[in-house]
Design a protein around this motif. Structure first.
Motif: not given
Length: 335
Positions: A112, A115, A335
């Motif tokens: 994450q 990203e 997410n």
């Protein structure tokens, strides 16, 4: 016949010199030593060399080219072509990417973190921000949530941080202030000496750095779940050098980023985190765990005020601060 042989020899020499001229060497400024934090750069060098048949080489230096807090300046003047630095070292020089260092964003994994970082790096405001230093953002160095290793009596509650000198940069430092700690910003290479001399009593690091820079050698306690945030440490390249690369070498570099990052994440998750628990046990470091109620109060005190101050300060700089903050928090929420 002699003329023919002469022309052939000249042509061969010309081809040889042309081939030599196409070879490219870049100098890369890192610091410390090879560790989990630098594995993506090491992998990138390996991939680029493989893809170009050795015609493009990344010469990695650990501290031999620049001090870590001066790497962005070195990129600006072309002292080297690639470097790693941490945004919190000089927030005024790279305010756009410090949004990723705000406390308690709620990031839960290295994947994450990659990203989010790449999304911010690709935002025009971040690109313009770093362009002031002739720098192009290449890839992040994703790190897990920071926690503290300290010396002396272990804290039993967040109230025990009152007056404690802590090495903590960026948003983590701001968060520690809300519980009464006294944050000090210094580079990772200075931390062990600062602990030994009593300048700081605790250090906020990711696990690999606690092991690499020796805080576990004299630390007596570790916070297992403080998780105030992390730092953002991009790898950048000199924009002129990037633009001057032959097309195939540029493609080899940019096309290797995803694989280099995947290698980094796999190595960190599989090797570094696997070694962390045993290292704490081996050295007899007490593990301090705070209650959910205390952590919730810490987050309430630190997160919203820090975000509001960041948005206000950076809007005044001319950055689309609210847009950058909404980009990050929106991605986390979805997410």
């Amino acid at each position: 016949m002699r003329k023919l042989l002469g022309r052939t020899a000249v042509a061969a020499l010309t081809m040889a010199f042309a081939g030599e001229a196409m070879a490219t060497e870049w100098n890369v400024s890192l610091w410390g030593k090879r560790r989990a934090f630098t594995e993506h750069v090491e992998k990138l060098a390996e991939l680029v060399s493989e893809k170009t048949g050795g015609e493009f080489t990344l010469n990695i230096s650990y501290g031999g080219l620049s001090k870590n807090k001066e790497n962005l300046d070195g990129i600006e003047i072309g002292a080297f072509e690639m470097a790693q630095f941490c945004a919190g070292y000089h927030r005024d020089k790279n305010p756009s990417i410090t949004v990723l260092e705000l406390p308690f964003l709620g990031v839960t994994s290295l994947e994450q973190e990659v990203e989010l970082s790449m999304a911010v790096y690709q935002h025009p405001a971040a690109q313009e921000d770093l362009a002031r230093w002739n720098a192009t953002l290449l890839m992040p160095s994703p790190l897990p949530q920071y926690n503290l290793v300290g010396v002396g009596e272990a804290p039993e509650s967040l109230a025990d941080f009152e007056g404690l000198s802590v090495r903590a940069t960026g948003g983590i430092g701001n968060a520690m202030e809300t519980v009464g700690a006294v944050p000090t910003s210094m580079s990772a290479t200075e931390v062990r000496q600062a602990m030994d001399s009593g300048v700081v009593k605790a250090v906020a690091f990711a696990p690999h750095a606690h092991m690499s820079f020796g805080t576990v050698e004299n630390g007596t306690w570790w916070t297992t779940n403080l998780n105030p945030g992390t730092v953002n440490c991009p790898v950048v390249v000199n924009t002129d050098a990037l633009n001057d690369l032959p097309e195939d070498q540029r493609a080899a570099l940019l096309g290797s980023v995803d694989e280099a990052l995947a290698h980094y994440v796999e190595n960190y998750n599989s090797n570094t985190m696997a070694a962390w628990g045993p290292a704490l046990e081996e050295k007899g470091i007490a593990q301090v765990t705070f209650s959910d109620e205390e952590l919730a109060a810490f987050k309430d005190a630190a997160a919203a005020p820090a975000a509001a101050a960041w948005i206000e300060d950076n809007t005044a700089r001319g950055l689309p601060a609210q847009e950058l903050y909404d980009l990050v928090t929106g991605m986390i929420a979805n997410n």
